[in-house]
Design a protein around this motif. Structure first.
Motif, PDB file in Angstrom:
ATOM      1  N   ASP A  32       0.835  -1.215   0.000  1.00 26.15           N
ATOM      2  CA  ASP A  32       0.000   0.000   0.000  1.00 26.15           C
ATOM      3  C   ASP A  32       0.865   1.259   0.000  1.00 26.15           C
ATOM      4  OD1 ASP A  32       0.948  -0.152   2.629  1.00 26.15           O
ATOM      5  OD2 ASP A  32      -1.008   0.149   3.573  1.00 26.15           O
ATOM      6  N   GLU A  33       2.181   1.098   0.249  1.00 25.20           N
ATOM      7  CA  GLU A  33       3.050   2.279   0.327  1.00 25.20           C
ATOM      8  C   GLU A  33       3.183   2.989  -1.023  1.00 25.20           C
ATOM      9  OE1 GLU A  33       6.608   1.818   2.707  1.00 25.20           O
ATOM     10  OE2 GLU A  33       5.703   0.161   3.792  1.00 25.20           O
ATOM     11  N   VAL A  34       2.797   2.308  -2.117  1.00 22.04           N
ATOM     12  CA  VAL A  34       2.862   2.951  -3.444  1.00 22.04           C
ATOM     13  C   VAL A  34       1.930   4.157  -3.523  1.00 22.04           C
ATOM     14  CG1 VAL A  34       3.491   0.819  -4.651  1.00 22.04           C
ATOM     15  CG2 VAL A  34       1.068   1.455  -4.467  1.00 22.04           C
ATOM     16  N   TYR A  35       0.896   4.177  -2.658  1.00 18.92           N
ATOM     17  CA  TYR A  35      -0.092   5.264  -2.721  1.00 18.92           C
ATOM     18  C   TYR A  35       0.375   6.527  -2.000  1.00 18.92           C
ATOM     19  CZ  TYR A  35      -3.316   1.440  -4.011  1.00 18.92           C
ATOM     20  OH  TYR A  35      -3.941   0.374  -4.619  1.00 18.92           O
ATOM     21  N   GLY A  36       1.505   6.458  -1.297  1.00 18.17           N
ATOM     22  CA  GLY A  36       2.002   7.627  -0.580  1.00 18.17           C
ATOM     23  C   GLY A  36       1.395   7.720   0.800  1.00 18.17           C
ATOM     24  N   ALA A  37       1.270   8.962   1.307  1.00 16.92           N
ATOM     25  CA  ALA A  37       0.800   9.131   2.688  1.00 16.92           C
ATOM     26  C   ALA A  37      -0.597   9.726   2.710  1.00 16.92           C
ATOM     27  CB  ALA A  37       1.759  10.045   3.431  1.00 16.92           C
ATOM     28  N   LEU A  38      -1.404   9.289   3.677  1.00 16.03           N
ATOM     29  CA  LEU A  38      -2.721   9.884   3.916  1.00 16.03           C
ATOM     30  C   LEU A  38      -2.603  10.916   5.029  1.00 16.03           C
ATOM     31  CD1 LEU A  38      -4.885   6.636   4.043  1.00 16.03           C
ATOM     32  CD2 LEU A  38      -5.116   8.432   2.315  1.00 16.03           C
ATOM     33  N   GLY A  39      -3.567  11.866   5.050  1.00 19.72           N
ATOM     34  CA  GLY A  39      -3.719  12.748   6.209  1.00 19.72           C
ATOM     35  C   GLY A  39      -4.486  11.989   7.290  1.00 19.72           C
ATOM     36  N   ASP A  40      -5.178  12.741   8.149  1.00 15.23           N
ATOM     37  CA  ASP A  40      -5.854  12.069   9.259  1.00 15.23           C
ATOM     38  C   ASP A  40      -7.085  11.281   8.826  1.00 15.23           C
ATOM     39  OD1 ASP A  40      -4.041  12.847  11.140  1.00 15.23           O
ATOM     40  OD2 ASP A  40      -5.019  14.780  11.465  1.00 15.23           O
ATOM     41  N   ALA A  41      -7.628  11.598   7.639  1.00 20.06           N
ATOM     42  CA  ALA A  41      -8.847  10.898   7.207  1.00 20.06           C
ATOM     43  C   ALA A  41      -8.618  10.208   5.863  1.00 20.06           C
ATOM     44  CB  ALA A  41      -9.988  11.899   7.088  1.00 20.06           C
ATOM     45  N   GLY A  42      -9.566   9.360   5.475  1.00 20.53           N
ATOM     46  CA  GLY A  42      -9.539   8.732   4.153  1.00 20.53           C
ATOM     47  C   GLY A  42      -8.862   7.376   4.151  1.00 20.53           C
ATOM     48  N   LEU A  43      -9.087   6.648   3.049  1.00 14.09           N
ATOM     49  CA  LEU A  43      -8.547   5.297   2.892  1.00 14.09           C
ATOM     50  C   LEU A  43      -7.969   5.163   1.490  1.00 14.09           C
ATOM     51  CD1 LEU A  43     -11.653   3.265   4.202  1.00 14.09           C
ATOM     52  CD2 LEU A  43      -9.538   3.650   5.464  1.00 14.09           C
ATOM     53  N   PHE A  44      -6.956   4.304   1.314  1.00  7.32           N
ATOM     54  CA  PHE A  44      -6.475   3.987  -0.034  1.00  7.32           C
ATOM     55  C   PHE A  44      -7.481   3.036  -0.685  1.00  7.32           C
ATOM     56  CE2 PHE A  44      -2.036   4.097   2.024  1.00  7.32           C
ATOM     57  CZ  PHE A  44      -1.776   5.396   1.611  1.00  7.32           C
TER      58      PHE A  44
END
Ligand code: NAD
Length: 356
Positions: free
Chosen positions: A134-146
């Motif tokens: 899942d690291e290919v998607y980069g970083a999320l903020g406090d909310a949301g899902l890949f």
């Protein structure tokens, strides 16, 4: 089914070999270069079985890998061979570029040439399953899902090399018609994980009465999945997944790093009450953050659940208890690793000397 598993002497690949050759009765050829991260003791339970064999080989060696394919005549490839530790990719990205990108390219070319010569019926059954992160998607903020549609934005040399390999696999499907499937999974933990990774590192530090180094403020968040649940997910994807599709695999266990370490401390203390200090606060040590440390990963695995009927069997608490128990009972597995390969030193700090 005859399956080539690349990286089958590593942490996840060995769980896949044990599942496929054991419970699922597949014929398995484990193709692994045996880097520092490999350990053939991880496949001891299947290594004497008639439906299991091992080939020590580098996926970058096109001629030899092609020879292995021609001889074994697989129905499927599960591609897990990789350099997998983010901190090591910061210290020295070269091996990550070679294995994860050039190696995947080489394997795709071998698979394509092999696939082109199959009969039509074998062609329609053939699968190239690429195992990614899942690291290919980069970083999320406090909310949301890949989700499977999240754009790629890798931030570390490791995740960039995995993202590159995902793109190559996708292109080999669209351009050459190779029947590929890609899966992107969150952080794994469980038995036989090399002690450089967070969960075993912390368990072993506690058992040795050492400090517990936590990067930054410890609030970076990851989703955690037990390795045996991942192996079962991979089998479901291989056998029931749709060609050309991507599947996100996650445990719905979002935990901050500091809470992971605290849970490990509590679990070890329950099993071995006389180790380490009395209080977690006394042995935890906040250290300089990992360069470029992604803030949060969280994964939407509803496609896996609704389309393939997969559900993880472990919660994070039950999986962690099983894992801690395993490390406590299997000193003979990890003691030689600590002695001969990796003693627990901090990796992945950018410095003047960190050039490949
Ligand atoms: P690992 O480091 O434990 O094992 C990798 C294996 O690949 C080792 O046995 C190593 O010898 C082998 N290998 C490395 N270079 C090779 C080469 N050139 N040729 C042949 N074999 C080679 O890794 P892991 O944690 O088991 O991860 C397996 C796969 O799953 C990787 O592709 C990784 O990106 C992916 N993944 C890992 C996680 C995780 O949390 N560990 C999460 C999601 C995805």
């Amino acid at each position: 089914m005859k399956v080539v598993v690349t990286g089958g002497a590593g942490f996840i690949g060995s769980a896949v070999c044990r599942l496929l050759a054991g419970e699922k009765g597949c014929e398995v050829l484990n193709l692994d270069k045996l880097t520092y991260a490999a350990d053939l003791r991880t496949v001891a339970s299947v290594s004497e079985m008639a439906n299991y064999r091992f080939a020590k080989q580098d996926i970058c060696n096109r001629e030899e890998v092609a020879r292995i394919f021609a001889e074994f005549a697989p129905d499927a490839v599960m591609h897990l061979a990789a350099e997998s530790h983010v901190d090591r990719s910061i210290d020295g990205p070269n091996d990550f570029i070679q294995t994860n990108i050039v190696g995947t390219f080489t394997l795709l070319e071998v698979a394509r040439a092999y696939f082109d010569r199959l009969s039509d019926s074998r062609k329609s059954a053939f699968r190239f399953h690429h195992v990614s992160t899942d690291e290919v998607y980069g970083a999320l903020g406090d909310a949301g899902l890949f989700t499977e549609e999240t754009p790629y934005a890798p931030n570390s040399p490791y995740s960039a090399s995995k993202a590159s390999s995902d793109h190559l696999v996708r292109a080999w499907h669209h351009t050459y018609g190779l029947p590929v499937i890609i899966s992107n999974c969150s952080n794994n933990y469980g038995p036989y994980q090399f002690p450089e990774k967070l969960v075993p590192l912390m368990i072993l530090n506690i058992l040795h009465g050492r400090k517990l180094p936590v990067y930054g403020d410890g609030l970076n968040t990851r989703d955690w999945l037990h390795v045996e649940d991942h192996a079962k997910a991979l089998f479901a994807i291989l056998t029931k997944g749709r060609v050309g599709e991507k599947y996100n695999v996650g445990g719905c266990n979002e935990v901050t790093n500091i809470d992971v370490v605290r849970k490990i401390f509590d679990t070890v203390k329950q099993l071995v009450p006389d180790v380490a200090g009395e209080r977690f606060e006394d042995i935890v040590e906040f250290v300089r953050d990992r360069p470029g440390h992604d803030w949060r990963y969280a994964i939407d695995s509803s496609k896996m659940r609704s389309e393939l009927g997969w559900e993880p069997a472990y919660s994070f608490d039950t999986g962690l208890a099983q894992t801690v128990q395993w490390y406590v009972s299997n000193r003979e597995w990890w003691e030689p690793i600590l002695k001969n390969k990796y003693a627990g030193a901090r990796l992945g700090q950018v410095s003047e000397t960190s050039h490949d």
